[in-house]
Design an enzyme around this catalytic site. Structure first.
Site, PDB file in Angstrom:
ATOM      1  CD  GLU A 196      -2.702   1.251   2.549  1.00 57.89           C
ATOM      2  OE1 GLU A 196      -3.157   0.152   2.922  1.00 57.89           O
ATOM      3  OE2 GLU A 196      -2.938   2.333   3.130  1.00 57.89           O
ATOM      4  CD  GLU A 243      -2.936   7.714   5.456  1.00 55.59           C
ATOM      5  OE1 GLU A 243      -3.940   7.033   5.765  1.00 55.59           O
ATOM      6  OE2 GLU A 243      -1.787   7.510   5.907  1.00 55.59           O
TER       7      GLU A 243
END
Length: 345
Positions: free
Chosen positions: A233, A238
């Protein structure tokens, strides 16, 4: 007579040994006068020709400033950079006896990449179905809350994902829906577009509101067979509404997933009021994360990691969960706005 022969032998052996250690063997002389020059190609190809010379040197070790190295006996090498940037190149000259001297130079390289995939979000209405699919629901029955205890229900409604005014809006709302208190959207290019290596650039304005958790990220195309985190990932961006303006990047892989991921952060200004460019430069040796073209975290890639296969892109706005934290009781609605998504190689 015998003693004389032994003494003569020892004298000759000592003389030969002294000569072998003496001035004619350059291996015992350290390298000196190291010079390094670089000629950067003017065709924006990324090619750079290097020449290193030093007295008493028999080999030259190059570090091209991007995690890649090369050894040359002549000191002459040509290297092709994959991305634009300013690089610090270090060269170590070595003698046959192992003695070294080093020198560093800075070079600036311009590389013109080809745009291989993009969405400019110029057509009003639902996102382009040829480019984007949806994850729906809350991840149950396998991993409720998508494995992160998130509080939203993802839909494919225009109320949660719509193109307006040249931007994609992913909208989180407080509303009762399928047993959840919030709705939102999670778009992905799975089974539509995936790639290995290149540059990703997303221009976005992030939502305000404590409890919001917008993300721009990627998953390995083999997730259905390899599972997570074996598939890998790559979190390009974020953001937590409770830590406004702190931008995070993360890599999840076996032994480094969840709270043990490899992470980097940077604090910027106006993340929720202005558009910024969130980027990734990805090669077989490094993954470099950028905001507004400025790198803030670099991770060393290698062949035993999952970051050498095709990945697809995900855009989503989660609410709460392990990372987002508690949601402000006064929260009603917020949106992540995305001007474009572009992939270059």
């Amino acid at each position: 007579m015998r003693h004389f022969s032994i003494k003569l032998f020892l004298f000759i052996a000592t003389f030969i040994s002294s000569c072998s250690k003496g001035g004619n063997n350059g291996g015992n002389k350290p390298p000196e006068n190291l010079t390094v020059t670089a000629v950067v190609s003017t065709d924006n190809s990324g090619n750079v020709s290097f020449t290193a010379t030093a007295t008493n040197a028999v080999s030259y070790e190059y570090d091209f400033g991007n995690g890649i190295g090369q050894t040359s006996a002549s000191g002459i090498v040509t290297y092709k950079y994959q991305f634009s940037g300013t690089y610090t190149v270090n060269v170590i000259a070595k003698s046959s006896g192992g003695q070294t001297i080093s020198k560093s130079i800075n070079i600036t390289v311009t590389v013109v990449l080809a745009l291989v995939w993009s969405d400019e979000f110029d057509t009003p209405g639902s996102p382009d179905a040829s480019k984007w699919g949806y994850d729906l629901g809350d991840g149950c029955p396998l991993v409720c809350g998508w494995g992160n205890n998130e509080l939203e229900w993802y839909t494919n409604r225009q109320e949660n994902a719509v193109v307006q005014g040249g931007v994609l809006k992913i909208i989180a709302k407080r509303e009762n829906f399928s047993g959840k208190q919030f709705t939102s959207a999670r778009l992905l290019t799975k089974d539509k577009f995936s790639f290995t290596y290149g540059k990703v650039e997303v221009r976005a304005k992030l939502p305000a509101g404590v409890g919001t958790w917008p993300a721009i990220w990627m998953l390995g195309n083999n997730i259905n067979t390899a599972g997570w985190p074996a598939c890998g990932e790559i979190d390009i961006m974020e953001h937590r509404g409770s830590h406004i303006n702190t931008i995070g990047a993360a890599l999840h892989h076996p032994g480094h997933s969840g709270g043990n991921a490899d992470v980097g952060t940077v604090v910027i200004s106006n993340a929720t009021t202005e558009f910024h460019k969130y980027g990734l430069e990805w090669t077989s040796t490094t993954l470099k994360f950028l905001v507004d073209d400025v790198p803030f975290y670099t991770f060393s890639n290698s062949g035993n990691l999952p970051f050498n296969l095709n990945f697809f892109i995900i855009l989503n706005l989660a609410m709460g969960g392990n990372y987002g934290g508690p949601v402000d009781p006064a929260f009603t609605s917020a949106a992540m706005e995305i001007d474009y998504v572009r992939v270059y190689q």
